[in-house]
Design a protein around this motif. Structure first.
Motif, PDB file in Angstrom:
ATOM      1  N   ALA A   1       0.838  -1.218   0.000  1.00  0.00           N
ATOM      2  CA  ALA A   1       0.000   0.000   0.000  1.00  0.00           C
ATOM      3  C   ALA A   1       0.867   1.260   0.000  1.00  0.00           C
ATOM      4  CB  ALA A   1      -0.998  -0.032   1.141  1.00  0.00           C
TER       5      ALA A   1
ATOM      6  N   ASP B   1       4.147   2.044   4.361  1.00  0.00           N
ATOM      7  CA  ASP B   1       4.381   2.096   5.807  1.00  0.00           C
ATOM      8  C   ASP B   1       4.953   0.749   6.253  1.00  0.00           C
ATOM      9  OD1 ASP B   1       3.816   1.790   8.726  1.00  0.00           O
ATOM     10  OD2 ASP B   1       2.844   3.750   8.475  1.00  0.00           O
TER      11      ASP B   1
ATOM     12  N   ASN C   1       2.730  -2.132   7.610  1.00  0.00           N
ATOM     13  CA  ASN C   1       1.825  -2.879   6.738  1.00  0.00           C
ATOM     14  C   ASN C   1       2.335  -4.302   6.540  1.00  0.00           C
ATOM     15  OD1 ASN C   1       0.452  -0.484   6.485  1.00  0.00           O
ATOM     16  ND2 ASN C   1       1.182  -0.063   4.417  1.00  0.00           N
TER      17      ASN C   1
ATOM     18  N   PRO D   1      -2.446  -3.162  10.255  1.00  0.00           N
ATOM     19  CA  PRO D   1      -2.733  -3.098   8.814  1.00  0.00           C
ATOM     20  C   PRO D   1      -2.240  -4.366   8.117  1.00  0.00           C
ATOM     21  CG  PRO D   1      -0.888  -1.648   9.360  1.00  0.00           C
ATOM     22  CD  PRO D   1      -1.370  -2.228  10.646  1.00  0.00           C
TER      23      PRO D   1
END
Length: 129
Positions: free
Chosen positions: A53, A56, A59, A100
């Motif tokens: 994504a 980050d 994640n 996440p």
């Protein structure tokens, strides 16, 4: 000759017992009447380098890819996909609520005319014959 490959980001090991995830997926697939236990192979591939994504570092991802004989037809393949998805959810849902995490489950039919199997496992285990 069902093959289940679990590809995952290395940072998930801080949150999940990958061995337990593999066992859960293996058992889920084996519970389907069209999956021969003697031919079932479940393995994991840890990815050290990845971008998920927005990049980050928190994640995470888990990608489950099951490759099975396509002659089973779409119905049984969907059933196996759903069994694998439930097995993932049982272990990963608590993590997904807190972290996440992207999870995918995919079933890929194999054209039997394009593969060769050589398996002596049944020869060594009476219960698998």
């Amino acid at each position: 000759m069902p093959h289940i490959v679990v590809e995952y980001s290395s940072n998930i090991e801080d949150h999940v017992d990958v061995g337990a995830l593999l066992a859960s997926l293996h058992n889920a697939a084996a519970s389907h009447s069209s999956v021969p236990l003697a031919g079932l192979r479940t393995r994991a591939v840890k990815r050290e380098q990845y971008v998920v994504a927005n990049g980050d570092a928190r994640n995470m991802f888990v990608a489950v890819i099951a490759r099975l004989n396509g002659e089973r037809g779409h119905g049984p393949l969907r059933e196996i996909r759903d069994l694998l998805s439930v097995a993932c959810s049982e272990i990963l849902a608590p993590v997904q609520q807190q972290q996440p995490l992207a999870v995918s489950v995919e079933v890929q039919p194999i054209d039997p005319s394009m593969r060769i199997n050589d398996n002596s496992i049944r020869d060594h285990y009476e219960e698998l014959r």
